[in-house]
Design a protein around this motif. Sequence first.
Motif, PDB file in Angstrom:
ATOM      1  N   LEU A  88       0.805  -1.243   0.172  1.00 28.52           N
ATOM      2  CA  LEU A  88      -0.085   0.233  -0.061  1.00 28.52           C
ATOM      3  C   LEU A  88       0.871   1.418  -0.137  1.00 28.52           C
ATOM      4  CD1 LEU A  88      -2.827  -1.124   2.654  1.00 28.52           C
ATOM      5  CD2 LEU A  88      -2.840  -1.255   0.167  1.00 28.52           C
ATOM      6  N   GLN A  89       1.767   1.426  -0.972  1.00 28.00           N
ATOM      7  CA  GLN A  89       2.625   2.248  -1.077  1.00 28.00           C
ATOM      8  C   GLN A  89       2.101   3.697  -1.268  1.00 28.00           C
ATOM      9  OE1 GLN A  89       6.012   2.803  -0.725  1.00 28.00           O
ATOM     10  NE2 GLN A  89       5.857   0.815   0.180  1.00 28.00           N
ATOM     11  N   GLU A  90       0.937   4.028  -1.703  1.00 27.82           N
ATOM     12  CA  GLU A  90       0.198   5.175  -1.540  1.00 27.82           C
ATOM     13  C   GLU A  90      -0.438   5.641  -0.356  1.00 27.82           C
ATOM     14  OE1 GLU A  90       0.679   7.349  -4.181  1.00 27.82           O
ATOM     15  OE2 GLU A  90       1.825   5.421  -5.204  1.00 27.82           O
ATOM     16  N   LEU A  91      -0.420   4.828   0.618  1.00 30.07           N
ATOM     17  CA  LEU A  91      -1.162   5.063   2.010  1.00 30.07           C
ATOM     18  C   LEU A  91      -0.765   6.502   2.949  1.00 30.07           C
ATOM     19  CD1 LEU A  91      -3.536   3.647   3.234  1.00 30.07           C
ATOM     20  CD2 LEU A  91      -1.843   2.442   4.738  1.00 30.07           C
ATOM     21  N   VAL A  92      -1.376   7.172   2.998  1.00 30.78           N
ATOM     22  CA  VAL A  92      -0.926   8.199   3.633  1.00 30.78           C
ATOM     23  C   VAL A  92      -1.690   8.510   5.383  1.00 30.78           C
ATOM     24  CG1 VAL A  92      -1.377  10.976   4.007  1.00 30.78           C
ATOM     25  CG2 VAL A  92      -1.398   9.789   1.454  1.00 30.78           C
ATOM     26  N   ASN A  93      -2.920   7.862   5.341  1.00 32.64           N
ATOM     27  CA  ASN A  93      -3.434   7.612   6.659  1.00 32.64           C
ATOM     28  C   ASN A  93      -3.889   6.239   7.022  1.00 32.64           C
ATOM     29  OD1 ASN A  93      -3.363  10.571   7.149  1.00 32.64           O
ATOM     30  ND2 ASN A  93      -4.977  10.619   5.646  1.00 32.64           N
ATOM     31  N   LEU A  94      -3.360   5.686   8.186  1.00 28.67           N
ATOM     32  CA  LEU A  94      -3.927   4.427   8.477  1.00 28.67           C
ATOM     33  C   LEU A  94      -4.523   4.430  10.135  1.00 28.67           C
ATOM     34  CD1 LEU A  94      -4.229   1.330   8.380  1.00 28.67           C
ATOM     35  CD2 LEU A  94      -1.764   1.087   9.155  1.00 28.67           C
ATOM     36  N   ASP A  95      -5.597   4.151  10.128  1.00 26.47           N
ATOM     37  CA  ASP A  95      -6.243   3.955  11.556  1.00 26.47           C
ATOM     38  C   ASP A  95      -6.553   2.499  11.690  1.00 26.47           C
ATOM     39  OD1 ASP A  95      -7.586   4.049  13.618  1.00 26.47           O
ATOM     40  OD2 ASP A  95      -9.121   5.553  13.134  1.00 26.47           O
ATOM     41  N   ALA A  96      -5.643   1.969  12.589  1.00 24.54           N
ATOM     42  CA  ALA A  96      -5.983   0.516  12.891  1.00 24.54           C
ATOM     43  C   ALA A  96      -6.200   0.604  14.498  1.00 24.54           C
ATOM     44  CB  ALA A  96      -4.726  -0.065  12.710  1.00 24.54           C
ATOM     45  N   SER A  97      -6.698   1.423  15.165  1.00 24.26           N
ATOM     46  CA  SER A  97      -6.979   1.693  16.625  1.00 24.26           C
ATOM     47  C   SER A  97      -8.212   0.818  16.938  1.00 24.26           C
ATOM     48  CB  SER A  97      -7.638   3.214  16.950  1.00 24.26           C
ATOM     49  OG  SER A  97      -8.686   3.300  15.973  1.00 24.26           O
ATOM     50  N   GLN A  98      -8.294   0.455  18.056  1.00 20.72           N
ATOM     51  CA  GLN A  98      -9.488  -0.383  18.700  1.00 20.72           C
ATOM     52  C   GLN A  98      -9.490  -1.742  18.129  1.00 20.72           C
ATOM     53  OE1 GLN A  98     -12.068   0.823  21.046  1.00 20.72           O
ATOM     54  NE2 GLN A  98     -10.738   2.927  21.377  1.00 20.72           N
ATOM     55  N   ASN A  99      -8.433  -2.370  18.160  1.00 23.27           N
ATOM     56  CA  ASN A  99      -8.255  -3.831  17.790  1.00 23.27           C
ATOM     57  C   ASN A  99      -7.677  -4.715  18.752  1.00 23.27           C
ATOM     58  OD1 ASN A  99      -9.089  -4.434  14.784  1.00 23.27           O
ATOM     59  ND2 ASN A  99      -8.493  -2.430  14.542  1.00 23.27           N
ATOM     60  N   LYS A 100      -7.252  -5.760  18.365  1.00 19.35           N
ATOM     61  CA  LYS A 100      -6.143  -6.576  19.101  1.00 19.35           C
ATOM     62  C   LYS A 100      -4.954  -6.792  18.708  1.00 19.35           C
ATOM     63  CE  LYS A 100     -10.554  -8.791  20.718  1.00 19.35           C
ATOM     64  NZ  LYS A 100     -11.161  -9.999  20.913  1.00 19.35           N
ATOM     65  N   LEU A 101      -4.237  -5.858  17.997  1.00 20.38           N
ATOM     66  CA  LEU A 101      -2.872  -5.876  17.512  1.00 20.38           C
ATOM     67  C   LEU A 101      -2.045  -5.874  18.501  1.00 20.38           C
ATOM     68  CD1 LEU A 101      -3.310  -3.258  14.515  1.00 20.38           C
ATOM     69  CD2 LEU A 101      -3.518  -5.513  14.301  1.00 20.38           C
ATOM     70  N   ASN A 102      -1.135  -7.087  18.654  1.00 24.00           N
ATOM     71  CA  ASN A 102      -0.081  -7.254  19.241  1.00 24.00           C
ATOM     72  C   ASN A 102       1.413  -6.976  18.731  1.00 24.00           C
ATOM     73  OD1 ASN A 102       0.464  -9.546  18.351  1.00 24.00           O
ATOM     74  ND2 ASN A 102      -0.862 -10.496  19.846  1.00 24.00           N
TER      75      ASN A 102
END
Length: 177
Positions: A88-102
């Motif tokens: 995703l080389q064009e990605l400027v904004n990533l919201d991955a909040s409120q998950n279970k990422l460790n």
Amino acid sequence: MAAGVAKVVLKCQDAMETQQLDLSRCLLESFPLAVYHLVRNVSLIKCNLSHNKLKLLDSKFSKNFDALTELNISHNELHKLPENINLLQELVNLDASQNKLNTIPASLYNLEKLQTLDLSDNDISVLDVEKLCNMPALRKVSLMGNPLNDELQQKLATTAKFELLLPVADENFSDVD
């Protein structure tokens, strides 16, 4: 179930005109494979998958939506991001909040255009501070609500060249007279 499928199809049809796919609040437990077919001739620039029940976003996602500039996958049940998120080389904004990422996949640090990264309210306790701080376009990172130890927070606070939101340390404050 038929109503849910119809809703997704209508949202895919909208995306063909707007280049923005909004599948938020569709009760998705996995990313519908039919979506890849429905929007195959569209270069999506925005994708909102927030407020679903997604547990996994497979590698096919990054391969098929490599023109995305904004991705919102907040408020899901994701335990990890795709290993090939660097596609995703064009990605400027990533919201991955409120998950279970460790963890954060090493490939995330290769997103050279990423400016805003919201990883708040996950289970992240380890990350590569040096690689994060060397991301060239990064302007804002939120790590609020993650179990980062004091040493890691201190290293981030002294190294980061961007706006940084960190968890508030649990401290016992006493009344001062």
